[in-house]
Scaffold this motif. Structure first.
Motif, PDB file in Angstrom:
ATOM      1  N   PHE A  21      -0.574   8.668   8.622  1.00  0.00           N
ATOM      2  CA  PHE A  21       0.462   7.667   8.901  1.00  0.00           C
ATOM      3  C   PHE A  21       1.794   8.062   8.278  1.00  0.00           C
ATOM      4  O   PHE A  21       2.837   8.040   8.944  1.00  0.00           O
ATOM      5  N   LEU A  22       1.778   8.447   7.001  1.00  0.00           N
ATOM      6  CA  LEU A  22       3.026   8.778   6.323  1.00  0.00           C
ATOM      7  C   LEU A  22       3.635  10.079   6.837  1.00  0.00           C
ATOM      8  O   LEU A  22       4.857  10.213   6.905  1.00  0.00           O
ATOM      9  N   SER A  23       2.796  11.031   7.220  1.00  0.00           N
ATOM     10  CA  SER A  23       3.319  12.261   7.824  1.00  0.00           C
ATOM     11  C   SER A  23       4.043  11.944   9.125  1.00  0.00           C
ATOM     12  O   SER A  23       5.131  12.468   9.402  1.00  0.00           O
ATOM     13  N   GLY A  24       3.441  11.051   9.927  1.00  0.00           N
ATOM     14  CA  GLY A  24       4.067  10.654  11.184  1.00  0.00           C
ATOM     15  C   GLY A  24       5.359   9.900  10.978  1.00  0.00           C
ATOM     16  O   GLY A  24       6.348  10.118  11.693  1.00  0.00           O
ATOM     17  N   VAL A  74       0.839  -1.205   0.000  1.00  0.00           N
ATOM     18  CA  VAL A  74       0.000   0.000   0.000  1.00  0.00           C
ATOM     19  C   VAL A  74       0.873   1.254   0.000  1.00  0.00           C
ATOM     20  O   VAL A  74       0.593   2.221  -0.713  1.00  0.00           O
ATOM     21  N   ILE A  75       1.933   1.243   0.808  1.00  0.00           N
ATOM     22  CA  ILE A  75       2.827   2.407   0.876  1.00  0.00           C
ATOM     23  C   ILE A  75       3.478   2.651  -0.479  1.00  0.00           C
ATOM     24  O   ILE A  75       3.565   3.786  -0.960  1.00  0.00           O
ATOM     25  N   PHE A  76       3.931   1.581  -1.119  1.00  0.00           N
ATOM     26  CA  PHE A  76       4.561   1.690  -2.438  1.00  0.00           C
ATOM     27  C   PHE A  76       3.571   2.243  -3.462  1.00  0.00           C
ATOM     28  O   PHE A  76       3.891   3.174  -4.219  1.00  0.00           O
ATOM     29  N   LEU A  77       2.360   1.697  -3.502  1.00  0.00           N
ATOM     30  CA  LEU A  77       1.343   2.156  -4.449  1.00  0.00           C
ATOM     31  C   LEU A  77       0.916   3.593  -4.154  1.00  0.00           C
ATOM     32  O   LEU A  77       0.697   4.386  -5.077  1.00  0.00           O
ATOM     33  N   ALA A  78       0.803   3.919  -2.865  1.00  0.00           N
ATOM     34  CA  ALA A  78       0.445   5.286  -2.494  1.00  0.00           C
ATOM     35  C   ALA A  78       1.504   6.268  -2.980  1.00  0.00           C
ATOM     36  O   ALA A  78       1.187   7.358  -3.474  1.00  0.00           O
ATOM     37  N   GLY A  79       2.773   5.885  -2.857  1.00  0.00           N
ATOM     38  CA  GLY A  79       3.853   6.738  -3.355  1.00  0.00           C
ATOM     39  C   GLY A  79       3.787   6.915  -4.853  1.00  0.00           C
ATOM     40  O   GLY A  79       3.965   8.026  -5.364  1.00  0.00           O
ATOM     41  N   ALA A  80       3.491   5.836  -5.576  1.00  0.00           N
ATOM     42  CA  ALA A  80       3.422   5.905  -7.035  1.00  0.00           C
ATOM     43  C   ALA A  80       2.323   6.851  -7.490  1.00  0.00           C
ATOM     44  O   ALA A  80       2.511   7.669  -8.397  1.00  0.00           O
ATOM     45  N   VAL A  81       1.159   6.758  -6.861  1.00  0.00           N
ATOM     46  CA  VAL A  81       0.021   7.589  -7.273  1.00  0.00           C
ATOM     47  C   VAL A  81       0.177   9.020  -6.782  1.00  0.00           C
ATOM     48  O   VAL A  81      -0.047   9.982  -7.532  1.00  0.00           O
ATOM     49  N   ALA A  82       0.573   9.191  -5.515  1.00  0.00           N
ATOM     50  CA  ALA A  82       0.635  10.530  -4.926  1.00  0.00           C
ATOM     51  C   ALA A  82       1.712  11.394  -5.565  1.00  0.00           C
ATOM     52  O   ALA A  82       1.475  12.570  -5.873  1.00  0.00           O
ATOM     53  N   ILE A  83       2.902  10.868  -5.779  1.00  0.00           N
ATOM     54  CA  ILE A  83       3.965  11.681  -6.359  1.00  0.00           C
ATOM     55  C   ILE A  83       3.671  11.979  -7.821  1.00  0.00           C
ATOM     56  O   ILE A  83       4.027  13.043  -8.332  1.00  0.00           O
ATOM     57  N   GLY A 138      12.410   4.741   8.420  1.00  0.00           N
ATOM     58  CA  GLY A 138      13.218   4.874   7.209  1.00  0.00           C
ATOM     59  C   GLY A 138      12.785   3.902   6.129  1.00  0.00           C
ATOM     60  O   GLY A 138      12.796   4.234   4.931  1.00  0.00           O
ATOM     61  N   THR A 139      12.393   2.696   6.523  1.00  0.00           N
ATOM     62  CA  THR A 139      11.893   1.712   5.557  1.00  0.00           C
ATOM     63  C   THR A 139      10.616   2.207   4.898  1.00  0.00           C
ATOM     64  O   THR A 139      10.427   2.065   3.681  1.00  0.00           O
ATOM     65  N   THR A 140       9.734   2.791   5.695  1.00  0.00           N
ATOM     66  CA  THR A 140       8.484   3.340   5.149  1.00  0.00           C
ATOM     67  C   THR A 140       8.775   4.448   4.151  1.00  0.00           C
ATOM     68  O   THR A 140       8.189   4.487   3.053  1.00  0.00           O
ATOM     69  N   VAL A 141       9.659   5.360   4.521  1.00  0.00           N
ATOM     70  CA  VAL A 141      10.006   6.471   3.633  1.00  0.00           C
ATOM     71  C   VAL A 141      10.638   5.946   2.349  1.00  0.00           C
ATOM     72  O   VAL A 141      10.317   6.414   1.244  1.00  0.00           O
ATOM     73  N   ALA A 142      11.509   4.954   2.465  1.00  0.00           N
ATOM     74  CA  ALA A 142      12.172   4.392   1.281  1.00  0.00           C
ATOM     75  C   ALA A 142      11.164   3.731   0.345  1.00  0.00           C
ATOM     76  O   ALA A 142      11.249   3.878  -0.884  1.00  0.00           O
ATOM     77  N   GLY A 145       8.178   3.944  -4.683  1.00  0.00           N
ATOM     78  CA  GLY A 145       6.914   3.991  -5.411  1.00  0.00           C
ATOM     79  C   GLY A 145       6.783   5.266  -6.212  1.00  0.00           C
ATOM     80  O   GLY A 145       6.287   5.252  -7.347  1.00  0.00           O
ATOM     81  N   GLY A 146       7.244   6.374  -5.638  1.00  0.00           N
ATOM     82  CA  GLY A 146       7.185   7.646  -6.348  1.00  0.00           C
ATOM     83  C   GLY A 146       8.020   7.649  -7.606  1.00  0.00           C
ATOM     84  O   GLY A 146       7.602   8.169  -8.658  1.00  0.00           O
ATOM     85  N   ILE A 147       9.212   7.057  -7.529  1.00  0.00           N
ATOM     86  CA  ILE A 147      10.086   6.993  -8.713  1.00  0.00           C
ATOM     87  C   ILE A 147       9.424   6.176  -9.816  1.00  0.00           C
ATOM     88  O   ILE A 147       9.409   6.564 -10.988  1.00  0.00           O
ATOM     89  N   VAL A 148       8.843   5.033  -9.422  1.00  0.00           N
ATOM     90  CA  VAL A 148       8.144   4.199 -10.407  1.00  0.00           C
ATOM     91  C   VAL A 148       6.947   4.958 -10.980  1.00  0.00           C
ATOM     92  O   VAL A 148       6.681   4.915 -12.184  1.00  0.00           O
ATOM     93  N   GLY A 149       6.227   5.669 -10.110  1.00  0.00           N
ATOM     94  CA  GLY A 149       5.063   6.421 -10.564  1.00  0.00           C
ATOM     95  C   GLY A 149       5.408   7.515 -11.556  1.00  0.00           C
ATOM     96  O   GLY A 149       4.669   7.763 -12.508  1.00  0.00           O
ATOM     97  N   LEU A 150       6.549   8.162 -11.346  1.00  0.00           N
ATOM     98  CA  LEU A 150       6.961   9.242 -12.245  1.00  0.00           C
ATOM     99  C   LEU A 150       7.219   8.754 -13.663  1.00  0.00           C
ATOM    100  O   LEU A 150       6.982   9.477 -14.630  1.00  0.00           O
ATOM    101  N   VAL A 151       7.726   7.535 -13.779  1.00  0.00           N
ATOM    102  CA  VAL A 151       8.051   7.025 -15.115  1.00  0.00           C
ATOM    103  C   VAL A 151       6.935   6.154 -15.694  1.00  0.00           C
ATOM    104  O   VAL A 151       7.062   5.668 -16.816  1.00  0.00           O
ATOM    105  N   THR A 152       5.834   5.961 -14.936  1.00  0.00           N
ATOM    106  CA  THR A 152       4.724   5.146 -15.443  1.00  0.00           C
ATOM    107  C   THR A 152       3.410   5.915 -15.383  1.00  0.00           C
ATOM    108  O   THR A 152       2.931   6.419 -16.401  1.00  0.00           O
ATOM    109  N   ILE A 153       2.841   6.033 -14.184  1.00  0.00           N
ATOM    110  CA  ILE A 153       1.514   6.635 -14.036  1.00  0.00           C
ATOM    111  C   ILE A 153       1.489   8.075 -14.517  1.00  0.00           C
ATOM    112  O   ILE A 153       0.573   8.504 -15.233  1.00  0.00           O
TER     113      ILE A 153
END
Length: 318
Positions: free
Chosen positions: A201-204, A170-179, A229-233, A238-246
């Motif tokens: 959750f992610l803000s915290g 979910v965190i990975f997918l959220a990063g892909a869509v949000a970024i 740190g794992t959550t942020v990573a 996910g954001g990097i993948v989202g930038l080049v796909t979604i």
């Protein structure tokens, strides 16, 4: 003298890009106007999209191979095409603003949830109204796009439609869509996170990670860094993948069916208006007092958004 003048110009450009990043980051960290809309208003959206589009695996490999003397000219050309002298300070500015606001949100979420999420509700509702003003709904396809966007957001906000998987997925997918949303005009990345139930959750986690890293410098525990740190990573990956796909898919949709795509995106915002109220309901019963305070803070959020719209001369996702 010529070198000194060039150096001053370079520093000014870096500071300008950093300031742009602060503005974009602040917009995307709050569920109102998107960072993409801010980029449009400040006049650097075209450069931003060109630079992001240039971020390809092929160019990255070309740069990595630049250690070979015969490939240095190609690596230099790839660096210029990716416009890293603009993207890097822009990114640092965005991260600065996001970290600062995430820390505030983490504090207010536990101490003043009604004020925080009531204010967000007003921001979202007012941004939908402000953006709808610039759109024209003139065909059945426009109506269908609007209903689809608002309906999807309402279903997600009501937990009827959920992301597949859990935890890291979910965190990975959220990063892909949000970024991806962060660089698009109209919809804010933080709004997507609120809609997906990941914003608080992610803000915290981001705030905890930054504080743990700061404590580590002063002799703190490495273990305290690993979990957030794992959550942020995962989110960044996910954001990097989202930038080049979604993001590329949405930009293609904007190029081919601009009006329909924009109506869908803005309708997502409209359908997301009730999403922050779920956070209030988790900690407060819906009494007359709670509803009154929520409404008052929502009015303040709407006033803030409309005030910003007036100052900048209007928000236009086109």
């Amino acid at each position: 003298m010529e070198y000194e003048r060039t150096d001053v110009v370079d520093r000014v450009e870096l500071l300008r890009a950093y300031a742009y990043g602060l503005c974009m980051g602040a917009a995307d960290a709050l569920p109102g106007v998107s960072g993409g809309t801010v980029a449009l208003l400040l006049g650097f959206y075209g450069r931003l999209i060109a630079a992001v589009t240039a971020l390809t695996p092929g160019r990255a490999l070309t740069i990595l191979r630049g250690y070979r003397p015969e490939r240095r000219s190609q690596a230099r050309d790839a660096l210029l095409e990716m416009d890293l002298q603009f993207l890097l300070p822009l990114g640092v500015g965005m991260v600065t603003a996001v970290v600062f606001i995430a820390d505030i949100v983490s504090s207010l979420e536990s101490s003043h949830p009604v004020a925080l999420f009531g204010f967000f509700t007003g921001l979202i509702a007012a941004s939908a109204v402000a953006l709808y003003r610039s759109l024209e709904i003139t065909s059945p396809s426009h109506v269908v796009a609007g209903l689809a966007g608002a309906g999807l957001a309402l279903l997600v906000a009501a937990d009827i439609v959920e992301l597949p998987g859990s935890g890291g997925v979910v965190i990975f997918l959220a990063g892909a869509v949000a970024i991806s949303a962060m660089i698009l005009p109209g919809i804010s990345g933080s709004l997507i996170l609120i809609l997906l139930g990941q914003y608080v959750f992610l803000s915290g986690e981001l705030s905890a990670f930054v504080h743990a890293v700061a404590d580590l410098v002063g002799g703190g525990s490495l273990a305290a860094v690993v979990d957030p740190g794992t959550t942020v990573a995962l989110f960044v990956a996910g954001g990097i993948v989202g930038l080049v796909t979604i993001a590329r898919v949405v930009r293609a949709a904007l190029a081919r069916h601009r009006s329909v795509t924009l109506i869908f995106l803005v309708s997502l915002i409209a359908g997301s208006v009730p999403a922050p109220l779920h956070n209030i309901g988790e900690s407060h019963a819906w009494t007359a007092e709670t509803m009154g305070l929520t409404a008052a803070w929502a009015v303040l959020g709407a006033i803030a958004l409309f005030g910003l719209e007036y100052l900048v001369g209007g928000f236009d996702p086109e």
